[in-house]
Scaffold this motif. Structure first.
Motif, mmCIF file in Angstrom:
data_model
loop_
_atom_site.group_PDB
_atom_site.id
_atom_site.type_symbol
_atom_site.label_atom_id
_atom_site.label_comp_id
_atom_site.label_asym_id
_atom_site.label_seq_id
_atom_site.Cartn_x
_atom_site.Cartn_y
_atom_site.Cartn_z
ATOM 1 N N HIS A 43 0.820 -1.211 0.000
ATOM 2 C CA HIS A 43 0.000 0.000 0.000
ATOM 3 C C HIS A 43 0.857 1.266 0.000
ATOM 4 O O HIS A 43 0.380 2.342 0.325
ATOM 5 C CB HIS A 43 -0.928 0.001 1.215
ATOM 6 C CG HIS A 43 -1.847 -1.183 1.277
ATOM 7 N ND1 HIS A 43 -2.848 -1.390 0.363
ATOM 8 C CD2 HIS A 43 -1.890 -2.240 2.128
ATOM 9 C CE1 HIS A 43 -3.489 -2.518 0.654
ATOM 10 N NE2 HIS A 43 -2.917 -3.051 1.709
ATOM 11 N N TRP A 44 2.116 1.107 -0.381
ATOM 12 C CA TRP A 44 3.030 2.242 -0.422
ATOM 13 C C TRP A 44 2.523 3.367 -1.325
ATOM 14 O O TRP A 44 2.554 4.543 -0.939
ATOM 15 C CB TRP A 44 4.403 1.734 -0.870
ATOM 16 C CG TRP A 44 5.544 2.668 -0.624
ATOM 17 C CD1 TRP A 44 5.554 3.776 0.169
ATOM 18 C CD2 TRP A 44 6.864 2.564 -1.175
ATOM 19 N NE1 TRP A 44 6.793 4.369 0.149
ATOM 20 C CE2 TRP A 44 7.611 3.640 -0.664
ATOM 21 C CE3 TRP A 44 7.478 1.662 -2.034
ATOM 22 C CZ2 TRP A 44 8.949 3.843 -1.012
ATOM 23 C CZ3 TRP A 44 8.802 1.854 -2.367
ATOM 24 C CH2 TRP A 44 9.531 2.930 -1.867
ATOM 25 N N PRO A 45 2.013 3.078 -2.542
ATOM 26 C CA PRO A 45 1.503 4.160 -3.377
ATOM 27 C C PRO A 45 0.328 4.922 -2.742
ATOM 28 O O PRO A 45 0.166 6.123 -2.979
ATOM 29 C CB PRO A 45 1.065 3.455 -4.662
ATOM 30 C CG PRO A 45 1.899 2.218 -4.709
ATOM 31 C CD PRO A 45 2.029 1.794 -3.273
ATOM 32 N N ILE A 158 6.587 2.291 -8.894
ATOM 33 C CA ILE A 158 7.737 1.820 -9.657
ATOM 34 C C ILE A 158 8.798 1.237 -8.720
ATOM 35 O O ILE A 158 9.364 0.171 -8.966
ATOM 36 C CB ILE A 158 8.333 2.970 -10.488
ATOM 37 C CG1 ILE A 158 7.350 3.397 -11.590
ATOM 38 C CG2 ILE A 158 9.664 2.554 -11.119
ATOM 39 C CD1 ILE A 158 7.820 4.596 -12.393
ATOM 40 N N SER A 159 9.056 1.937 -7.628
ATOM 41 C CA SER A 159 10.106 1.516 -6.696
ATOM 42 C C SER A 159 9.761 0.199 -6.006
ATOM 43 O O SER A 159 10.650 -0.585 -5.657
ATOM 44 C CB SER A 159 10.338 2.597 -5.642
ATOM 45 O OG SER A 159 10.625 3.835 -6.257
ATOM 46 N N SER A 160 8.475 -0.049 -5.808
ATOM 47 C CA SER A 160 8.061 -1.292 -5.147
ATOM 48 C C SER A 160 8.409 -2.522 -5.970
ATOM 49 O O SER A 160 8.417 -3.639 -5.444
ATOM 50 C CB SER A 160 6.552 -1.257 -4.874
ATOM 51 O OG SER A 160 5.819 -1.278 -6.100
ATOM 52 N N GLN A 161 8.729 -2.310 -7.256
ATOM 53 C CA GLN A 161 9.099 -3.448 -8.103
ATOM 54 C C GLN A 161 10.397 -4.095 -7.629
ATOM 55 O O GLN A 161 10.647 -5.262 -7.918
ATOM 56 C CB GLN A 161 9.255 -3.001 -9.564
ATOM 57 C CG GLN A 161 8.023 -2.341 -10.157
ATOM 58 C CD GLN A 161 6.767 -3.155 -9.964
ATOM 59 O OE1 GLN A 161 6.701 -4.310 -10.379
ATOM 60 N NE2 GLN A 161 5.759 -2.564 -9.343
ATOM 61 N N LEU A 162 11.228 -3.339 -6.904
ATOM 62 C CA LEU A 162 12.453 -3.932 -6.360
ATOM 63 C C LEU A 162 12.132 -5.117 -5.459
ATOM 64 O O LEU A 162 12.849 -6.115 -5.445
ATOM 65 C CB LEU A 162 13.250 -2.891 -5.568
ATOM 66 C CG LEU A 162 13.908 -1.747 -6.347
ATOM 67 C CD1 LEU A 162 14.659 -0.841 -5.375
ATOM 68 C CD2 LEU A 162 14.835 -2.263 -7.426
ATOM 69 N N VAL A 163 11.048 -4.988 -4.684
ATOM 70 C CA VAL A 163 10.652 -6.055 -3.765
ATOM 71 C C VAL A 163 10.190 -7.280 -4.544
ATOM 72 O O VAL A 163 10.344 -8.423 -4.089
ATOM 73 C CB VAL A 163 9.541 -5.559 -2.821
ATOM 74 C CG1 VAL A 163 9.121 -6.644 -1.845
ATOM 75 C CG2 VAL A 163 10.005 -4.315 -2.076
ATOM 76 N N ILE A 164 9.631 -7.052 -5.722
ATOM 77 C CA ILE A 164 9.148 -8.152 -6.558
ATOM 78 C C ILE A 164 10.291 -8.801 -7.331
ATOM 79 O O ILE A 164 10.333 -10.019 -7.505
ATOM 80 C CB ILE A 164 8.069 -7.631 -7.534
ATOM 81 C CG1 ILE A 164 6.866 -7.078 -6.758
ATOM 82 C CG2 ILE A 164 7.628 -8.724 -8.501
ATOM 83 C CD1 ILE A 164 5.819 -6.425 -7.629
ATOM 84 N N MET A 165 11.266 -7.980 -7.758
ATOM 85 C CA MET A 165 12.299 -8.439 -8.682
ATOM 86 C C MET A 165 13.505 -9.094 -8.017
ATOM 87 O O MET A 165 14.270 -9.795 -8.687
ATOM 88 C CB MET A 165 12.767 -7.260 -9.544
ATOM 89 C CG MET A 165 11.678 -6.685 -10.428
ATOM 90 S SD MET A 165 12.121 -5.090 -11.164
ATOM 91 C CE MET A 165 13.363 -5.590 -12.349
ATOM 92 N N THR A 239 17.598 -3.311 -0.195
ATOM 93 C CA THR A 239 17.423 -2.917 1.203
ATOM 94 C C THR A 239 16.394 -1.792 1.240
ATOM 95 O O THR A 239 16.023 -1.239 0.192
ATOM 96 C CB THR A 239 18.733 -2.413 1.835
ATOM 97 O OG1 THR A 239 19.097 -1.157 1.214
ATOM 98 C CG2 THR A 239 19.853 -3.418 1.669
ATOM 99 N N GLY A 240 15.958 -1.419 2.437
ATOM 100 C CA GLY A 240 15.032 -0.293 2.550
ATOM 101 C C GLY A 240 15.639 0.987 2.021
ATOM 102 O O GLY A 240 14.943 1.818 1.414
ATOM 103 N N ASP A 241 16.942 1.180 2.220
ATOM 104 C CA ASP A 241 17.619 2.363 1.687
ATOM 105 C C ASP A 241 17.563 2.386 0.166
ATOM 106 O O ASP A 241 17.381 3.444 -0.444
ATOM 107 C CB ASP A 241 19.080 2.394 2.149
ATOM 108 C CG ASP A 241 19.219 2.687 3.628
ATOM 109 O OD1 ASP A 241 18.347 3.393 4.166
ATOM 110 O OD2 ASP A 241 20.194 2.216 4.249
ATOM 111 N N CYS A 242 17.726 1.226 -0.452
ATOM 112 C CA CYS A 242 17.641 1.139 -1.911
ATOM 113 C C CYS A 242 16.256 1.553 -2.397
ATOM 114 O O CYS A 242 16.120 2.312 -3.371
ATOM 115 C CB CYS A 242 17.951 -0.279 -2.377
ATOM 116 S SG CYS A 242 19.644 -0.826 -2.082
ATOM 117 N N CYS A 243 15.220 1.072 -1.703
ATOM 118 C CA CYS A 243 13.851 1.422 -2.087
ATOM 119 C C CYS A 243 13.620 2.925 -1.964
ATOM 120 O O CYS A 243 13.017 3.553 -2.844
ATOM 121 C CB CYS A 243 12.852 0.663 -1.213
ATOM 122 S SG CYS A 243 12.808 -1.118 -1.499
ATOM 123 N N GLY A 244 14.091 3.527 -0.868
ATOM 124 C CA GLY A 244 13.919 4.958 -0.677
ATOM 125 C C GLY A 244 14.643 5.770 -1.725
ATOM 126 O O GLY A 244 14.108 6.749 -2.259
#
Length: 265
Positions: A43-45, A158-165, A239-244
Motif C-alpha cells: 500500500h506504499w503508493p 515503480i520503486s516497489s518493483q524492487l521487492v518483486i524483482m 534494502t530499505g535504503d535502496c527502495c527509498g
C-alpha cells in the motif's frame, strides 16, 4: 461492530503502511500486528496519495498568499515532516554505501547501516533538493500541484518493483526496522499498479494537450531499471535504503520529464 476477519486484516495492512512510511499518529487508531508491516509495501503508493496530496494543497493554496519560491520550499519541508525524511535518509545511505563501498557487498551494507552521513550522502542530498526545488519552481502552481499528487504514488509504485524483482539483501535481525518486506502476490501487484497508475493516468489525461505521456512514463522506468541492475550487481538484493533512493530518483526523473515537456511546448 467488529469488522470481518478479512477486512480487519486489510485495514491492519493499510494502517501498517501509513505508520511505517509517515510520522502521522495513525498508531493511535489501531496497532497492527507485526506481520502486517512485512506487507506494508503493498500500500506504499496509497501513502503517496496522502503525502503527495498534502504537498499539492500547500503548493496550490500557498501560491495565493506567499511568493512562489517560499511556497515550493514550504511544500518540500512539509513532506519531510510528514515522512520523517525516511526516503531522504535512504538516498543518503544509498550514495554513501555505493559510493564508498566499492564492489565489496558487505562493506556497502555496513556503510548503509551506519547512522553517520558521509561525503557522498551530503552531496546526493544537496543535488537532489536543488533539482527538486528548481524543477517545481519552474512550473506554474497549478501544474506543480497536479504533478506532485500524480508523481508521488507513481514513483512509489515503480520503486516497489524492487521487492518483486529481487530478494532482501539482509536478514530481519540485521534490518534497520527489523522488517523484511514480503514479496507481493499477483493480486497485490495488480493493486500496486492501480494505486500508482490511477493518479498518473488522470494527470496525463488532463494535461494531454501539453505533455507527451511516453517520456513521462518510460523515463522513470529506465532509471529504475538502471538502478535495479546496479543494486543487483553489487548486492544481489534490495534494502530499505535502496527502495527509498529509487523512489526519490524516479520521482525526480518524472517531474523533470513533465517540466521538459511543458518547456518544449
Amino acid at each position: 461492530m467488529e469488522l470481518p476477519i478479512d477486512k480487519t486484516r486489510y485495514v491492519d495492512r493499510l494502517l501498517a503502511s501509513f505508520i511505517l512510511f509517515t510520522r502521522l499518529p495513525f498508531w493511535r487508531l489501531r496497532q497492527p500486528p507485526k506481520e502486517c508491516y512485512a506487507r506494508a509495501v503493498e500500500h506504499w503508493p496509497l501513502v503517496g496519495w496522502l503525502t503527495g496530496g498534502i504537498m499539492a494543497v500547500v503548493l496550490y493554496v500557498g501560491a495565493w498568499v506567499m511568493p512562489w519560491p517560499l511556497v515550493v520550499l514550504t511544500a518540500i519541508v512539509v513532506r519531510l515532516l510528514l515522512t520523517g525524511a525516511l526516503h531522504e535518509d535512504g538516498l543518503a545511505d544509498f550514495f554513501d554505501g555505493f559510493g564508498g563501498g566499492g564492489s565489496d557487498r558487505q562493506r556497502i551494507l555496513d556503510i548503509m547501516k551506519d547512522s553517520h552521513i558521509g561525503t557522498y550522502g551530503v552531496i546526493s542530498l544537496l543535488f537532489y533538493f536543488l533539482l527538486l526545488f528548481f524543477t517545481l519552481y519552474s512550473m506554474p502552481p497549478q501544474l506543480a500541484a497536479l504533478a506532485v499528487i500524480a508523481v508521488d504514488p507513481f514513483a512509489k509504485m515503480i520503486s516497489s518493483q524492487l521487492v518483486i524483482m529481487m530478494p532482501y539483501a539482509r536478514t530481519a535481525e540485521t534490518a534497520k526496522n527489523r522488517t523484511v518486506y514480503r514479496r507481493p502476490t499477483t493480486a497485490a501487484g495488480v493493486g500496486l499498479a492501480v494505486q500508482g497508475m490511477l493518479p498518473m493516468a488522470v494527470f496525463l489525461y488532463l494535461m494531454r494537450s501539453q505533455i507527451e505521456w511516453t517520456t513521462v512514463v518510460f523515463a522513470p522506468c529506465f532509471v529504475m531499471y538502471f538502478l535495479y541492475l546496479l543494486i543487483w550487481r553489487r548486492l544481489h538484493g534490495y534494502t530499505g535504503d535502496c527502495c527509498g533512493a529509487v523512489c526519490l530518483l524516479t520521482e525526480l526523473t518524472t517531474l523533470l520529464s513533465i517540466l521538459l515537456n511543458v518547456v518544449g511546448e
